[in-house]
Structures are given as C-alpha cells and as structure tokens.
Design an enzyme around this catalytic site. Structure first.
Site, PDB file in Angstrom:
ATOM      1  N   ASN A  38      30.133  14.629   7.912  1.00  0.00           N
ATOM      2  CA  ASN A  38      30.212  13.598   8.935  1.00  0.00           C
ATOM      3  C   ASN A  38      30.964  14.188  10.127  1.00  0.00           C
ATOM      4  OD1 ASN A  38      31.137  11.233  10.503  1.00  0.00           O
ATOM      5  ND2 ASN A  38      30.165  10.104   8.836  1.00  0.00           N
ATOM      6  N   GLN A  39      30.429  14.015  11.314  1.00  0.00           N
ATOM      7  CA  GLN A  39      30.981  14.646  12.520  1.00  0.00           C
ATOM      8  C   GLN A  39      32.017  13.785  13.246  1.00  0.00           C
ATOM      9  OE1 GLN A  39      27.166  15.325  14.452  1.00  0.00           O
ATOM     10  NE2 GLN A  39      27.211  17.477  13.842  1.00  0.00           N
TER      11      GLN A  39
END
Length: 158
Positions: A38-39
């Site tokens: 997840n960024q």
C-alpha cells in the site's frame, strides 16, 4: 463483524484523510495502511516532504502526520468482508462523523483515499467541509503509477 480503528486526530487537525475500511494486513497489525505494497505512507511522506515517513515505526509515523495537522480515519466503523477488497464489503456501518467537530474543531478539509471512501464526499461536504477524492493508495489500484497518484495527492495541502 469486523471493527475498524479509532480516528488519529488532534485538536489542531485541519485535514483528515479517510479510507474505506482497514484491509486484512492492517486489521492483523492494528495499524492503518499496514500492507507493505500500500502506497499510503510513501504518498503522504512525499506530500509532507517527509520522504522517510514510511520507514519510521508506526507510532512515530502517526506523530509526524499529526504534527502537520493531518488526521487519519475511515468512513466505516464496522462491516462484514471476506478478504481486503472494498467490493466485498457488506453490512457496512459508518463512523460517527458528528463527533469530528468535538475531536478536531479546526477541521476544514476531508480527503478520501479512493472511490469507495469518496462515496461519502457529498455527505461530508454538506456538513460544511471541503472535500477531495484521491486515487486509492491500495495495491489493487494499479491503473495509476506512483507519480500519477502523487500529483493528485499533492492537492491535500492545496
């Protein structure tokens, strides 16, 4: 029924980022955006010019984000869901947004991490907040490259 996390806000929080509901990795770790792909933390670190934000221990990440007047929460308090996809959410119960004014009296802007969370933009906007729907930081949102997402996420501070 799965339960989400409490809001990460302070009395001086002026901007709130709302996700939909924690994924399996986040629920297991009891941390917002715990999935390694997840960024969220990289995007937010770039926006805040804290490029090592994603490398800090979780509690320090929260402290750094709060120091910038940014809060984190989800639109949903509880739901049924198999897996981590938003499309699998059933029997959703929204969080108590009326309580936001008590916890974050300076809150002006609410940003939504993805389209599922963004479905609440109209309701939150009607309560008097500026709203912004961002491209999802989730690894499931592979249509946009990091740089493309970041150009949108920079609007958080606009």
């Amino acid at each position: 029924m799965l339960r989400g996390f409490p809001p990460v806000v302070a009395a001086d929080t002026h901007t709130l980022i709302l996700g939909s509901f924690p994924g399996e990795a986040s629920l297991a770790a009891t941390q917002y955006y715990a999935h390694p792909r997840n960024q969220f933390w990289r995007l937010l670190g770039a926006v805040l010019e804290e490029l090592s934000l994603h490398e800090l221990p979780y509690e320090q990440r929260l402290t750094r984000v709060l120091s910038h007047g940014i809060g984190i929460w989800d639109v949903l308090d509880a739901c049924h869901r198999e897996g981590s996809l938003d499309s699998a959410i059933r029997n959703a119960q929204p969080n108590d947004f009326a309580s936001l004014r008590e916890h974050a009296p300076l809150l002006k802007k609410v940003c939504f991490n993805g389209k599922t969370a963004g479905r609440f933009a109209e309701v939150i906007g009607a309560a008097g907040y500026e709203t912004l729907v961002l491209p999802s930081s989730s690894p499931a949102n592979a249509m946009l490259r990091f740089e493309q997402k970041l150009s949108c996420w920079r609007e958080i501070l606009a």
